[in-house]
Structures are given as structure tokens and as C-alpha cells.
Design a protein around this motif. Structure first.
Motif, short mmCIF file in Angstrom:
data_model
loop_
_atom_site.label_atom_id
_atom_site.label_comp_id
_atom_site.label_asym_id
_atom_site.label_seq_id
_atom_site.Cartn_x
_atom_site.Cartn_y
_atom_site.Cartn_z
N ILE A 39 -10.14 9.25 11.75
CA ILE A 39 -9.89 9.01 10.34
C ILE A 39 -9.86 10.36 9.64
O ILE A 39 -10.79 11.17 9.78
N ARG A 40 -8.79 10.62 8.90
CA ARG A 40 -8.59 11.92 8.29
C ARG A 40 -8.41 11.78 6.78
O ARG A 40 -7.95 10.74 6.29
N ILE A 41 -8.77 12.83 6.06
CA ILE A 41 -8.48 12.90 4.63
C ILE A 41 -7.05 13.43 4.51
O ILE A 41 -6.82 14.64 4.51
N HIS A 42 -6.12 12.52 4.47
CA HIS A 42 -4.70 12.86 4.46
C HIS A 42 -4.09 12.38 3.14
O HIS A 42 -4.04 11.20 2.86
N LEU A 43 -3.66 13.35 2.33
CA LEU A 43 -3.04 13.07 1.04
C LEU A 43 -1.59 13.53 1.06
O LEU A 43 -1.24 14.48 1.76
N GLY A 44 -0.75 12.87 0.29
CA GLY A 44 0.64 13.27 0.18
C GLY A 44 1.35 12.42 -0.85
O GLY A 44 0.86 11.37 -1.27
N VAL A 45 2.53 12.87 -1.27
CA VAL A 45 3.30 12.16 -2.28
C VAL A 45 4.78 12.23 -1.93
O VAL A 45 5.27 13.24 -1.44
N ASP A 46 5.49 11.11 -2.15
CA ASP A 46 6.93 11.08 -1.98
C ASP A 46 7.55 10.32 -3.14
O ASP A 46 6.88 10.03 -4.14
N GLY A 47 8.83 9.98 -3.03
CA GLY A 47 9.51 9.33 -4.13
C GLY A 47 9.02 7.94 -4.45
O GLY A 47 9.26 7.42 -5.55
N VAL A 48 8.32 7.30 -3.51
CA VAL A 48 7.76 5.97 -3.75
C VAL A 48 6.46 6.06 -4.55
O VAL A 48 6.23 5.30 -5.50
N SER A 49 5.61 7.00 -4.19
CA SER A 49 4.28 7.07 -4.81
C SER A 49 4.23 7.90 -6.08
O SER A 49 3.38 7.66 -6.95
N LEU A 50 5.14 8.88 -6.24
CA LEU A 50 5.07 9.76 -7.41
C LEU A 50 5.17 9.00 -8.73
O LEU A 50 4.34 9.23 -9.63
#
Length: 537
Positions: free
Chosen positions: A85-96
Motif C-alpha cells: 500500500i503506497r501513498i500515491h497521489l496524482g491528477v488527470d482530466g477526470v479528477s482535476l
């Protein structure tokens, strides 16, 4: 924008509200107390949510709009190695867009609450819970690990429960218990599905699981899961997410929660919390269990259409004279219908339908958030949200007594019914276009039937919204000149300055999204194409 700056901005979106929530419980420094500690903590809420909104806008400005399908601002740190389990964050056109919407609505809610402090216990607890709610919601849209998604999903339940239970109106305890029980039971079922996907797929990383699904040639299907495993896992995840969406018949907690919640609670519940369910369907179910998504899509579409018709008929029943319908409850039932369009778009499994669903998500957040603000202000002025009282001889009659407030209510109503040129139109239209030509393998006659029923639902929506506008803004008993009826209606304050500041961004964005839908669709479409593994429609 520099990648490190993007990482810091995205991390700040999640962490700052959490730190602000803790700080709200501490004594205010002497120089910042203003007229007292209550004012200081309410100002603290406005400040923190304002900083978070600024960070969200900066992140959106620095986003690479030429590559919205690519995960940006990623942070990937090991957390629990034994379970991967990792602290993985990110953003793309769906989440922004959802991140910006959440930051905006929370800031406007904090600003509104600063001038219209909810009656109830300590303002410290109110602000701390509001910021904790914002942190959990933003984290739900930013994390890329299934277990972190579940934790963030659960994180929002407790603050919303207390906001309803401690600062709500009549029957708030019953409404809060229904909210927490429904959503917790749904979350338990969803957790089983997430664990099954993660353990069988060999990782909890959402990007890796989606990539495995899109690269899988044949046979095993998405994420390396067998067809049976996909069916079991997807069913559990869909049920859990459908409670939050909410999908008929798992919606019954929603009207009570909205009716009892304070104004800012209703705004955030409708504006962002409901979106967590539909976002999960797009982010998890479609790319990670594609075989199961194809199997369940017709049933999801059927439930969605039933929700559209049911929500509209419930609103019509509440809107009629003599029904003693509650205006907040009516708008809550309208959310069941509007989210039905979102679910229908997702169930088409086409880029057109899914883009429409994501657009309708944002439009619903803007429009319904505005409507709940307006109803809250109307209740503060008149002391009731009962439609019969609001439309009676001594009722609101907003066009004559508070024309700007009446005009805003009429604007929110016509936006909600999907008037072309406003945000509500595009999402519903694209969802129905997707149903007109669903993904390969889905029954076109069935989806054409769903489309026709959904179109009928738009007519019902127009009917009840126009009835509400007529009754609240004009009244069932028009004033006759010279009859003295004017004296029976006490003065009703029109829109205040702080209310205009809190509501005008929602009005402006509703118009902007309606006139320039490409601004949002240009973000979501490439990401949706990738999530659907290169769909051509």
C-alpha cells in the motif's frame, strides 16, 4: 509548471485542510481574535479554504492541458510495504475538475457560514469538521491507491454525520443515523470488492491495475482477473458506490439527510459527496473490471432510468398544492433524478456517455449547490421551507418582495431543468446520445428505451421546477392592488452582499460551462478514451 511544484500543490490540497482542522481546535492567538474566539475560528475556516482554493486554481493553471489523459503531479511513496500500500497521489482530466469544484464549494460554504453561523454547538467543532470533510473529499479524488481511496471515502462520513446531527434541523438525529448506517454498510461491501481486486491483481495501485487492464489482450481480462473474479469484485464495488451516488433503490437516506442538514451540509453533500460514488465507477470499475462492467451495464442503466422517473415523480408530488412538501426535500429528490443521468451515461460504456456523465457531475454540483444556498437563505428569512407556507397568502412571493432572490431561484431552477445554454443541458444530452448508440455488445433496443424514458424524465423535471418557481416566486394567491394584502406580508430582505459573493461564482460558472462546454470536455475526453481502453465512439 515544474513537476515538483505540482506535487507540492496536490499534496497541499489534501494536507492543508487536515492541518487547518487541527488548528481550528486550538486557542486563537490574541492578535487574531477579532470580536471574539467564535469570529476568529470562523475566519480561520474562510482563510484555510481560501488558501486551498488558490492551490487548486494554481494546480489547474499549471496542468498540462495538451495531455490530460496522463497522470500529473504524481507522488508515490511507500507506506505499508507488507501489503504494498503506497501513498500515491496524482491528477488527470477526470479528477482535476472535481478537485477544483470541491475546493470552490467548500470555500463558498465557509464564507456563507461566516456571515450565517449555523445554530448549534461550538463554532470550533463546526469549522474543524468542515475542514476534515474537505480533506477527505479532496483525497478521494487525488489518491491512486485502492486502500487509500477507501480510507478517504470513509473519512468524510464522520464529519458529515456530526454536521447533520449537531447543526441540523428537525429530526436530525434520525437523518444522521440513516446516513451513517447506509453509507457504512455500503462501504463494507465495497471494501471486500477492493480487496479482491487488489489481492488478485497483485497490487492496490490504481494506475497499474488500469494499465494492466488496457494492455491485457484477451482471456483473463482487466487487471489479470478472471471473468468470475471480475463479476464478484465489481458487484461489491458497484453496490458500495451506488449507495453514495445515490442510485435507486439505495437512495432513501438522501432526502432525510438533505432535509435535516444545515445549509452548508446540504451544499457539500449534494455538490461533492455524491460525486465520490460516480467517480469511483469511472476510475475503478470501468478500467479495472471491464468484462464485469459490460455485464452489469444494462442493469445499471435500468436502475438509473428508474431513478430519473422516480425522482421526478416524487418532486411533482411534493410540489403540488396541499402536499405540505418541503423545498429542501424536493431538491434532494431532484438529485436522485439528476444523478440518474450520470449513471446512465456511465452505463453506456461509450466516451460520449461517460463524458456526459462527468460533465453532469460538475453541472449538478454547481446548480444544486446554488439551489441549496438559496433555499437556506429563504429559510433564514421566512422561517420555513414548507412549499404551502411559502406560496400562501403570507408567503414568499419573491418576485415582488425580494426580486433578486427570486431571480436567482428562477435561474437555478431553469438551469436544473436543463435549459440549453446553461451547464445542466450538456451532461443530460450527452448521456442520452451515449444511450442512443451504446458500446458494442450492449442491446441497442434496450438503450433506446432507456433514452426515451430519460427524455421523458427531462419533461417531468421541467414541470416540477416551473411549478416551484411559480408557487414560491409568485404565490398561489396573487396580491390584488388595493386589497391591503401587501400589509399581511412582512418585509423580506433581498440578497445581501456576502450572499452575492458566495453565489455569483456558481452562477457565472453555470453560464460559462453552458456556453463553452469544450473547456471541460477537452479535459475529460482524452482521459475517458484511455480509461475505456481506446473506445472509438
Amino acid at each position: 509548471m515544474n513537476h515538483t511544484v505540482q506535487q507540492l500543490l496536490l499534496a497541499a490540497l489534501v494536507v492543508l485542510p487536515l492541518l487547518g482542522s487541527v488548528a481550528a481546535l486550538l486557542p486563537a492567538p490574541p492578535g487574531l481574535r477579532g470580536r471574539g474566539p467564535d469570529q476568529a475560528v470562523m475566519r480561520h475556516g474562510v482563510t484555510v479554504t481560501g488558501v486551498v482554493l488558490a492551490a487548486a486554481i494554481a494546480l489547474a493553471a499549471g496542468f498540462d492541458h495538451d495531455h490530460p489523459a496522463r497522470m500529473q503531479a504524481q507522488t508515490d511513496i511507500g507506506w505499508i510495504p507488507a501489503l504494498d500500500i503506497r501513498i500515491h497521489l496524482g491528477v488527470d482530466g477526470v479528477s482535476l475538475p472535481l478537485l477544483v469544484l470541491t475546493a470552490l464549494l467548500t470555500f463558498l460554504s465557509a464564507l456563507y457560514a461566516y456571515f450565517n453561523r449555523p445554530s448549534g454547538p461550538s463554532p470550533k467543532a463546526f469549522v474543524a469538521l468542515l475542514l476534515l470533510l474537505e480533506s477527505g473529499t479532496l483525497a478521494s479524488f487525488a489518491v491512486l491507491d485502492l486502500m487509500l481511496f477507501f480510507l478517504a471515502f470513509e473519512m468524510v462520513l464522520i464529519p458529515m454525520y456530526f454536521l447533520i446531527n449537531r447543526w441540523g434541523g428537525a429530526e436530525r438525529e434520525r437523518a444522521a443515523w440513516r446516513f451513517i448506517l447506509y453509507t457504512l454498510l455500503g462501504s463494507v461491501v465495497m471494501l471486500l470488492g477492493l480487496l479482491l481486486v487488489g489481492l488478485k491483481g497483485g497490487t492496490f495501485d490504481m494506475v497499474a491495475l488500469a494499465t494492466t487492464a488496457s494492455d491485457s489482450a484477451s482471456g483473463a481480462g482487466g487487471s489479470g482477473l478472471s471473468h468470475t473474479t471480475q463479476l464478484i469484485a465489481a458487484l461489491a464495488i458497484i453496490v458500495g458506490l451506488a449507495v453514495k451516488a445515490p442510485m435507486w433503490p439505495l437512495h432513501s437516506w438522501l432526502p432525510d439527510a438533505h432535509t435535516a442538514a444545515p445549509t452548508v451540509g446540504s451544499v457539500l453533500l449534494a455538490g461533492v459527496l455524491l460525486k465520490m460514488g460516480t467517480y469511483g465507477l469511472v476510475r475503478i470499475v470501468l478500467p479495472m473490471t471491464p468484462d464485469a462492467a459490460h455485464t452489469y451495464a444494462p442493469y445499471l442503466a435500468a436502475f438509473a432510468v428508474v431513478g430519473i422517473i422516480y425522482g421526478s415523480l416524487a418532486c411533482l408530488a411534493l410540489a403540488r398544492a396541499g402536499a405540505k412538501g418541503d423545498l429542501k426535500r424536493l431538491i434532494a429528490y431532484s438529485s436522485v433524478g439528476h444523478m440518474g443521468f450520470v449513471l446512465l451515461g456511465i452505463a453506456t460504456l461509450t466516451p460520449t456517455g461517460v463524458n456526459g456523465a462527468l460533465f453532469a457531475n460538475i453541472a449538478h454540483g454547481l446548480i444544486t449547490g446554488l439551489l441549496f444556498f438559496l433555499v437556506g437563505a429563504l429559510k433564514d428569512r421566512s422561517g420555513t421551507t414548507d412549499l404551502d407556507q411559502l406560496s400562501g397568502t403570507s408567503g414568499a412571493a419573491l418576485y415582488g418582495r425580494a426580486p433578486r432572490l427570486g431571480g436567482l431561484l428562477a435561474f437555478g431552477a431553469v438551469a436544473s431543468l436543463g435549459l440549453p445554454g446553461l451547464a445542466g443541458f450538456w451532461g443530460e444530452m450527452l448521456a442520452m446520445f451515449g444511450a442512443f448508440d451504446p458500446a458494442d455488445g450492449l442491446s441497442r433496443p434496450a438503450y433506446l428505451t432507456y433514452m426515451a424514458l430519460a427524455a421523458f424524465g427531462t419533461l417531468l423535471t421541467a414541470a416540477y421546477m416551473l411549478i416551484v418557481v411559480r408557487r414560491v416566486c409568485m404565490g398561489d394567491h396573487p396580491i390584488e392592488p388595493g386589497t391591503g394584502t401587501e400589509a399581511e406580508r412582512p418585509a423580506l430582505a433581498d440578497v445581501h452582499g456576502h450572499e452575492f459573493a458566495a453565489w455569483s461564482p456558481l452562477v457565472a460558472l453555470t453560464v460559462l460551462a453552458g456556453l463553452w462546454p469544450a473547456a471541460l470536455l477537452g479535459l475529460t475526453d482524452p482521459a475517458v478514451q484511455q480509461l475505456l481502453a481506446g473506445g472509438t465512439r
